[in-house]
Design a protein around this motif. Structure first.
Motif, short mmCIF file in Angstrom:
data_model
loop_
_atom_site.label_atom_id
_atom_site.label_comp_id
_atom_site.label_asym_id
_atom_site.label_seq_id
_atom_site.Cartn_x
_atom_site.Cartn_y
_atom_site.Cartn_z
N TRP A 362 0.81 -1.21 0.00
CA TRP A 362 0.00 0.00 0.00
C TRP A 362 0.85 1.26 0.00
CZ3 TRP A 362 -4.86 0.01 -1.34
CH2 TRP A 362 -5.64 -1.13 -1.13
N ASP A 363 2.03 1.20 0.62
CA ASP A 363 2.86 2.41 0.68
C ASP A 363 3.76 2.57 -0.55
OD1 ASP A 363 4.59 0.33 1.19
OD2 ASP A 363 5.65 1.34 2.83
N ASP A 364 3.64 1.64 -1.52
CA ASP A 364 4.47 1.71 -2.74
C ASP A 364 3.73 0.97 -3.87
OD1 ASP A 364 6.69 2.28 -4.34
OD2 ASP A 364 7.74 0.44 -3.75
N PRO A 365 2.58 1.49 -4.31
CA PRO A 365 1.69 0.73 -5.20
C PRO A 365 2.04 0.74 -6.68
CG PRO A 365 0.68 2.82 -4.65
CD PRO A 365 1.97 2.77 -3.88
N LEU A 366 2.75 1.76 -7.17
CA LEU A 366 2.92 1.91 -8.61
C LEU A 366 3.64 0.75 -9.30
CD1 LEU A 366 3.61 5.72 -9.19
CD2 LEU A 366 1.55 4.40 -9.70
N PRO A 367 4.69 0.15 -8.71
CA PRO A 367 5.36 -0.96 -9.41
C PRO A 367 4.43 -2.13 -9.72
CG PRO A 367 6.76 -0.14 -7.65
CD PRO A 367 5.43 0.54 -7.49
N PHE A 368 3.44 -2.35 -8.88
CA PHE A 368 2.47 -3.43 -9.09
C PHE A 368 1.77 -3.27 -10.44
CE2 PHE A 368 -1.94 -4.93 -8.65
CZ PHE A 368 -1.75 -6.25 -8.24
N PHE A 369 1.34 -2.06 -10.75
CA PHE A 369 0.62 -1.81 -11.99
C PHE A 369 1.58 -1.68 -13.18
CE2 PHE A 369 -2.02 -0.21 -8.51
CZ PHE A 369 -3.16 -0.97 -8.72
N THR A 370 2.82 -1.29 -12.91
CA THR A 370 3.81 -1.21 -13.98
C THR A 370 4.06 -2.58 -14.58
OG1 THR A 370 4.89 0.64 -12.84
CG2 THR A 370 6.16 -0.48 -14.55
N TRP A 371 4.15 -3.61 -13.73
CA TRP A 371 4.36 -4.97 -14.24
C TRP A 371 3.22 -5.37 -15.16
CZ3 TRP A 371 2.10 -9.60 -14.84
CH2 TRP A 371 2.93 -10.68 -15.17
N LEU A 372 1.99 -5.04 -14.77
CA LEU A 372 0.83 -5.39 -15.59
C LEU A 372 0.92 -4.71 -16.96
CD1 LEU A 372 -1.94 -6.72 -15.93
CD2 LEU A 372 -2.95 -4.70 -14.84
N CYS A 373 1.33 -3.45 -16.98
CA CYS A 373 1.48 -2.74 -18.26
C CYS A 373 2.53 -3.40 -19.14
CB CYS A 373 1.85 -1.27 -17.99
SG CYS A 373 0.55 -0.31 -17.21
N HIS A 374 3.64 -3.83 -18.53
CA HIS A 374 4.67 -4.53 -19.29
C HIS A 374 4.13 -5.84 -19.86
CE1 HIS A 374 8.44 -2.35 -19.06
NE2 HIS A 374 8.19 -2.03 -17.81
N ALA A 375 3.36 -6.57 -19.05
CA ALA A 375 2.82 -7.85 -19.49
C ALA A 375 1.88 -7.67 -20.68
CB ALA A 375 2.10 -8.54 -18.34
N ILE A 376 1.03 -6.65 -20.61
CA ILE A 376 0.10 -6.38 -21.72
C ILE A 376 0.87 -6.00 -22.97
CG2 ILE A 376 -1.71 -4.82 -22.52
CD1 ILE A 376 -2.69 -4.69 -19.59
N TYR A 377 1.90 -5.16 -22.79
CA TYR A 377 2.73 -4.76 -23.93
C TYR A 377 3.38 -5.97 -24.60
CZ TYR A 377 6.97 -3.21 -26.30
OH TYR A 377 7.98 -3.05 -27.21
N LYS A 378 3.91 -6.90 -23.78
CA LYS A 378 4.57 -8.08 -24.34
C LYS A 378 3.58 -8.99 -25.06
CE LYS A 378 7.86 -10.13 -21.95
NZ LYS A 378 8.59 -10.76 -20.82
N MET A 379 2.36 -9.10 -24.51
CA MET A 379 1.35 -9.93 -25.18
C MET A 379 1.00 -9.36 -26.55
SD MET A 379 -1.30 -11.34 -22.29
CE MET A 379 -1.65 -9.76 -21.53
N ILE A 380 0.89 -8.03 -26.62
CA ILE A 380 0.58 -7.39 -27.90
C ILE A 380 1.74 -7.54 -28.87
CG2 ILE A 380 0.11 -5.18 -29.02
CD1 ILE A 380 -1.36 -4.35 -26.44
N ARG A 381 2.96 -7.31 -28.37
CA ARG A 381 4.14 -7.38 -29.22
C ARG A 381 4.37 -8.79 -29.74
NH1 ARG A 381 10.06 -6.77 -26.70
NH2 ARG A 381 9.43 -8.84 -26.01
#
Length: 398
Positions: A362-381
Motif C-alpha cells: 500500500w505504501d508503494d503501489p505503482l510498481p504493481f501496476f507497472t508490471w501489468l502494463c509490461h505484461a500487456i505490452y509483451k502480449m501485444i508485441r
C-alpha cells in the motif's frame, strides 16, 4: 550505505529495494529496460539505464563502473543473470566496486550443466539424467536414452520461460521442432532432462562467505507456474533439513562466496530428494525469506564489504505469493481442478486473508501496476500469452 540494485524490472529487485530502504540504506536502481517497475518505486532515490548485459556485456560493465563512481555507490547488488557477468569479470571490477560473487571457476561448477552433473555424480547426489538437445539428429532418439516423460528447457531464462513437456506417446519430432522454432534461441542452449514424478518441490538457498557456510533457507512450492513445474507462485517457508546436508556436500568443496538457490523435488514414489538445478544468484522467491524474517540483504552487504556475516534464524510456515504469476496460472489451475468453485474460492481466500505478495504494498503501489502494463505490452508485441524473455539471451557466459 548507498546500494545499486540491478535488474530493476524484476520483482526480486523490487523486494530487495524495499527491504534496503526499510533498513535505512539509500537505493539506486538500474536496468536495460525503459520504464522498469522499480523506476516507479518510491523506495529508490535514483535510477539509470544500462546496456543489455546479454547482448552488450562490455557496455554494461563500462556503464556500471561509470555510474558507481559518479553516484558514489558503496555496494552493487546484482539480482539476476548479470551476476554471472560480474563473476566472469571479477578481476576487472573488484578494484572499482564492491560486490559479493564467487570466482568464475566456482560459478561454472554449478552453472555449466556438464560440470554440475559430474560434480553431483562424484558426490553421490541424486539428479535427473540430462542431455543436450543438439546431441540428437532425430528427436525420437531421445526415447531410447530417456524412456518415459522428459522436460525440455533452456539453460538460461526465467523459471517459467521455454519449458516443454512433450507427450511420450506422440512423435517427438512433431512436438520439439515447433517448440525450438518458437523458442528462437541457439539449439546448443536447450536441455532435455529426465522427468521425476514429484511429491513436493522446494527452493533451498545457501549463503557462503569465502568458502564457509553461513546460512540457509528453504520454502516449499505450494503452486508453480506452470503447474507442472516452474517458478513458485505460492510458497511456504519450511525447515531446510535434509537439503542442508545435500547442498553442503556440493558447495563446501568449491570455495563458494555469495548466494545460490538449489531446487529440489521429492520423488513421489521413493521420497528421495533430487537436485533439479542451481541458480547461482538471487532467486525468484527472495521475498519468501524476507517475509520469514531472514535478513538476507544485510548478509549480502556484509559479504560485499568484507564484514563477517552472522547466521540468523527465520520463521517457518510463512506463506508468500507472486501475485501476477499466480494470476497467470489461474486458468490452468481452474481447468485441472475437480471443483471449479472451490478452486476459485481458494484464490479469493488468498485476497481476503491478506497473504503477502511480492509486488503490491500500500505504501508503494505503482510498481504493481507497472508490471501489468509490461505484461500487456509483451502480449501485444508477441501476439500471444506465452512467456517470452525480453532479451534474446544471446550472451550466455561460459
Amino acid at each position: 550505505m548507498r546500494v545499486l540494485v540491478t535488474n530493476a524490472n524484476s520483482r526480486m529487485a523490487l523486494c530487495i529495494t524495499r527491504e534496503l530502504k526499510k533498513k535505512g540504506h539509500d537505493v539506486v536502481v538500474a536496468d536495460y529496460i525503459k520504464k522498469s517497475m522499480c523506476f516507479f518505486s518510491n523506495k529508490k532515490s535514483e535510477h539509470f539505464i544500462y546496456p543489455s548485459p546479454y547482448s552488450d556485456p562490455d557496455g554494461f560493465i563500462e556503464t556500471i563502473l561509470e555510474q558507481v563512481k559518479k553516484l558514489n555507490i558503496d555496494v552493487v547488488f546484482p539480482v539476476h543473470e548479470e551476476t554471472f557477468l560480474f563473476s566472469k569479470r571479477k578481476s576487472q571490477v573488484e578494484n572499482h566496486l564492491r560486490v559479493a560473487v564467487p570466482d568464475y571457476e566456482s560459478f561454472l561448477t554449478v552453472h555449466n550443466k556438464d560440470k554440475l552433473y559430474d560434480a553431483l555424480t562424484q558426490r553421490s547426489i541424486k539428479t535427473p539424467t540430462t542431455r543436450y538437445i543438439k546431441d540428437f539428429d532425430d528427436y525420437n532418439q531421445i526415447k531410447q536414452q530417456l524412456p518415459g516423460k522428459v522436460v525440455l528447457k533452456p539453460r538460461q531464462g526465467g523459471g517459467n520461460w521455454g519449458i516443454l513437456f512433450p507427450e511420450p506417446d506422440s512423435c517427438y519430432n512433431e512436438q520439439i521442432k515447433p517448440y525450438l522454432k518458437d523458442l528462437n534461441v541457439d539449439i546448443t542452449r536447450v536441455l532435455v532432462q529426465e522427468w521425476i514424478p514429484t511429491q513436493e518441490k522446494f527452493s533451498h538457498v545457501v549463503i557462503y562467505q569465502n568458502g564457509q557456510f553461513i546460512q540457509d533457507f528453504a520454502d516449499i512450492h505450494i503452486r508453480d507456474f506452470p503447474l507442472t513445474g516452474g517458478a513458485g507462485v505460492l510458497r511456504k517457508s519450511c525447515e531446510a533439513t535434509p537439503m542442508t546436508e545435500i547442498s553442503k556436500r556440493l558447495f563446501d568443496g568449491i570455495g563458494w562466496h555469495g548466494i545460490a538457490e538449489v531446487e529440489y523435488v521429492r520423488h513421489a514414489e521413493t521420497g528421495e530428494f533430487y537436485l533439479i538445478e542451481i541458480n547461482p544468484r538471487i532467486w525468484g522467491g527472495v521475498n519468501s525469506a524476507i517475509l520469514s524474517s531472514l535478513d538476507v540483504v544485510s548478509m549480502y552487504l556484509d559479504l560485499a564489504v568484507g564484514n563477517k556475516a552472522m547466521p540468523d534464524s527465520y520463521q517457518v510456515d510463512v506463506i508468500s505469493r507472486w501475485f501476477w504469476g499466480d494470476m497467470r496460472v489461474l486458468p490452468e489451475y481452474l481447468s485441472k481442478s475437480k471443483s471449479k468453485s472451490s478452486a476459485a474460492g481458494h484464490y479469493l481466500k488468498l485476497l481476503v486473508d491478506k497473504t503477502k505478495t511480492d509486488e503490491f504494498y500500500w505504501d508503494d503501489p505503482l510498481p504493481f501496476f507497472t508490471w501489468l502494463c509490461h505484461a500487456i505490452y509483451k502480449m501485444i508485441r508477441n501476439r500471444g500469452v506465452k512467456p517470452v524473455a525480453y532479451d534474446s539471451l544471446s550472451g550466455e557466459w561460459e
